[in-house]
Enzyme design. Structure first.
Site, PDB file in Angstrom:
ATOM      1  N   CYS A 132       0.811  -1.203   0.000  1.00 34.80           N
ATOM      2  CA  CYS A 132       0.000   0.000   0.000  1.00 34.80           C
ATOM      3  C   CYS A 132       0.856   1.268   0.000  1.00 34.80           C
ATOM      4  O   CYS A 132       0.358   2.338   0.235  1.00 34.80           O
ATOM      5  CB  CYS A 132      -0.946  -0.017   1.193  1.00 34.80           C
ATOM      6  SG  CYS A 132      -0.086  -0.218   2.747  1.00 34.80           S
TER       7      CYS A 132
HETATM    8  C1  LIG Z   1       0.742  -4.639   2.934  1.00 25.97           C
HETATM    9  S1  LIG Z   1       1.968  -5.813   3.230  1.00 25.97           S
HETATM   10  C2  LIG Z   1       1.027  -7.237   3.606  1.00 25.97           C
HETATM   11  C3  LIG Z   1       1.203  -7.675   5.016  1.00 25.97           C
HETATM   12  C4  LIG Z   1       0.517  -8.971   5.396  1.00 25.97           C
HETATM   13  N1  LIG Z   1      -0.888  -9.019   5.115  1.00 25.97           N
HETATM   14  C5  LIG Z   1       0.755  -9.294   6.881  1.00 25.97           C
HETATM   15  O1  LIG Z   1      -0.153  -9.754   7.539  1.00 25.97           O
HETATM   16  O2  LIG Z   1       1.857  -9.079   7.366  1.00 25.97           O
HETATM   17  C6  LIG Z   1       2.559  -6.156   1.598  1.00 25.97           C
HETATM   18  C7  LIG Z   1       3.750  -7.117   1.531  1.00 25.97           C
HETATM   19  O3  LIG Z   1       4.097  -7.327   0.153  1.00 25.97           O
HETATM   20  C8  LIG Z   1       5.509  -7.500   0.060  1.00 25.97           C
HETATM   21  N2  LIG Z   1       5.926  -7.236  -1.333  1.00 25.97           N
HETATM   22  C9  LIG Z   1       6.141  -6.045  -1.927  1.00 25.97           C
HETATM   23  N3  LIG Z   1       6.530  -6.212  -3.207  1.00 25.97           N
HETATM   24  C10 LIG Z   1       6.559  -7.549  -3.432  1.00 25.97           C
HETATM   25  C11 LIG Z   1       6.882  -8.336  -4.564  1.00 25.97           C
HETATM   26  N4  LIG Z   1       7.249  -7.784  -5.715  1.00 25.97           N
HETATM   27  N5  LIG Z   1       6.803  -9.678  -4.456  1.00 25.97           N
HETATM   28  C12 LIG Z   1       6.422 -10.260  -3.303  1.00 25.97           C
HETATM   29  N6  LIG Z   1       6.107  -9.559  -2.185  1.00 25.97           N
HETATM   30  C13 LIG Z   1       6.173  -8.213  -2.246  1.00 25.97           C
HETATM   31  C14 LIG Z   1       6.042  -6.492   1.082  1.00 25.97           C
HETATM   32  O4  LIG Z   1       7.325  -6.863   1.513  1.00 25.97           O
HETATM   33  C15 LIG Z   1       5.005  -6.565   2.203  1.00 25.97           C
HETATM   34  O5  LIG Z   1       5.400  -7.453   3.206  1.00 25.97           O
END
Ligand SMILES: C[S@@+](CC[C@H](N)C(=O)[O-])C[C@H]1O[C@@H](n2cnc3c(N)ncnc32)[C@H](O)[C@@H]1O
Length: 442
Positions: A99
């Site tokens: 986000c």
């Molecule tokens: C909003 S957080 C979600 C957190 C999760 N729902 C939790 O309970 O902790 C989004 C996650 O997506 C990961 N993310 C960002 N870009 C990504 C990518 N290209 N591939 C995989 N994961 C990614 C980030 O590191 C982050 O941990």
């Protein structure tokens, strides 16, 4: 279409979706998860996830080795591009996608057309390839409005993509505190259901306003008043046929709940029913917090200034002078109310960081990582997996309120039970001879 109790968790962070599902029923099984923090050599969230598998804090159905193998730590694009081979079949696809582009923690926002937002297209590829019967996504509430120059375009594009892949969608903006939890955290939850499900067929012909208030996905776990907000009237519209045309021209004032089936959108501003019990910030405080690093110490005046009302003269990069003003906020935070939203910057010396008066010592301090975990409904010390202290706050700022997911997973369990039952009955019928089938139908 096959139904069981399997889930795939994308953008898994420290596993909030998985935890919520597994709490809802032991039947749910996570068959694939993916978490990768772009450009970071230390993968704190992924390591935390694995650590909790090793410590048996998730519902482990297989050996540790096998469970670890299911949690992948590479860019999701790697998997989305070969989803058929690399991602196992599953009944529910879940994920809270990043986000950073929309979050109130930042000042410049550019919606799903932005760099990070493009990750939705990775979800879209997986949906197209795997065709999971159900999808449950979470995002910040601004998604419904962005971008500011063409309100609702991004969410419209998302709905169109789901429609193209063969899904109906119901969404609801939920503030965890409205349902009694200890944090004012507003997030939009997006529930997509495939047209081949019984669930879709049963809802296709129902009046959409009736649906939102009776048989909608969110209604039984997150009840709303019969009347919607009179400040914003319900609205309907049709999605454009062509997604590029839609992307160029579509604009819509999405309300906090709604449904899209066959391209028709109905959206209404619903009012949550007040909870019987409200958990407050005071309820989740730890006892015996003695470590001096949590206490404000000398810099009390800095905090007072940050939290207080102010009018400051500023100059833009073009040399334009203006007055920036902001109101004051509670300092310290009220203990008899739910806390505010935990941001990834929680714990840094920052206006939005919570400050509480510790009930035992009577002194002002910031929250501990365990208190942030409690505000999100995680077990104590969920993130105590060896990551640096400030990353524990960061992970909680990214995570979600697990209790909300637990309720959604309970509802999904009932829905999948029904699909399983229905497909068994159907199988029972089709395995019989033509005449036996006819007799059974009659
Ligand atoms: C909003 S957080 C979600 C957190 C999760 N729902 C939790 O309970 O902790 C989004 C996650 O997506 C990961 N993310 C960002 N870009 C990504 C990518 N290209 N591939 C995989 N994961 C990614 C980030 O590191 C982050 O941990």
């Amino acid at each position: 279409m096959k139904f069981d109790y399997t889930i795939t968790e994308l953008f898994a962070g420290v596993g909030g979706f998985r935890l919520g599902f597994e709490r809802a029923s032991k039947k749910w099984e996570t068959v694939f998860a993916n978490q990768w923090e772009p450009g970071k050599s230390k993968q704190h969230a992924y390591n935390c996830y694995i650590d909790n598998i090793r410590n048996d804090r998730f519902n482990r159905k297989n050996s540790i080795h096998w469970e670890e193998k299911r949690v992948t730590n590479e860019d999701i694009a790697t998997y989305a591009n070969a989803a058929k081979q690399l991602i196992p079949d599953h009944t529910v696809l879940v994920g809270g996608f990043p986000c950073q582009d929309y979050s109130v923690a930042r000042t410049k926002a550019d919606g799903i057309a932005g760099k990070k937002g493009v990750l939705f297209w990775e979800i879209d590829k997986i949906v197209a390839e795997k065709q999971p019967p159900f999808v449950l996504l979470e995002n910040v509430d601004r998604l419904l409005k962005s971008p500011s120059k063409q309100r609702g375009r991004d969410f419209g594009v998302m709905l169109k993509s789901f429609q193209k892949r063969g899904y109906g969608v119901e969404w609801r903006m939920i503030n965890a505190a409205d349902y009694g939890y200890a944090q004012k955290r507003r997030r939009v939850f997006i529930f997509a259901f495939h047209k081949d499900t019984q669930y879709f067929k049963e809802r296709q012909l129902t009046d959409k306003a009736v649906l939102l208030h009776s048989e909608g996905y969110f209604q039984s776990q997150f009840p709303v008043e019969d009347e919607s907000s009179t400040r914003h009237l319900p609205l309907s519209t049709e999605l454009h046929e062509d997604i590029v045309d839609l992307s160029d021209n579509f604009s819509f004032r999405f309300r906090n709940s709604g449904i899209m089936i066959d391209g028709h959108i109905y959206s209404e501003e619903v009012l949550p029913k007040s909870p019987r019990k409200q958990i407050t910030l005071g309820d989740i405080l730890e006892k015996g917090v003695e470590d001096e690093k949590y206490y404000l110490g000398e810099q009390l005046e800095d905090w007072e200034y940050m939290k207080g009302p102010k009018k400051v003269d500023r100059v833009t990069s073009e040399g334009y002078h203006y007055q920036y003003s902001e109101g004051g906020m509670a300092f310290p935070d009220h203990l008899d109310r739910p806390g505010r939203t935990i941001l990834t910057s929680e714990s840094s010396k920052n206006r939005s960081t919570h400050v509480v008066r510790d009930p035992e010592s009577g002194r002002l301090r910031i929250l501990t990582p365990v208190e942030c975990e409690r505000m999100n409904g995680f077990p104590d010390n969920w993130t105590d997996s060896g990551m640096p202290h400030k990353f524990r706050y960061f992970c909680m700022g990214n995570a979600l309120v697990v209790n909300l997911v637990e309720k959604m997973a309970k509802e999904l369990k009932i829905i999948v039970d029904n699909e399983v039952k229905h497909s068994k009955e159907h199988e029972g019928i089709s395995n019989l001879s033509f005449f036996e089938n006819k007799e059974k139908i009659n």
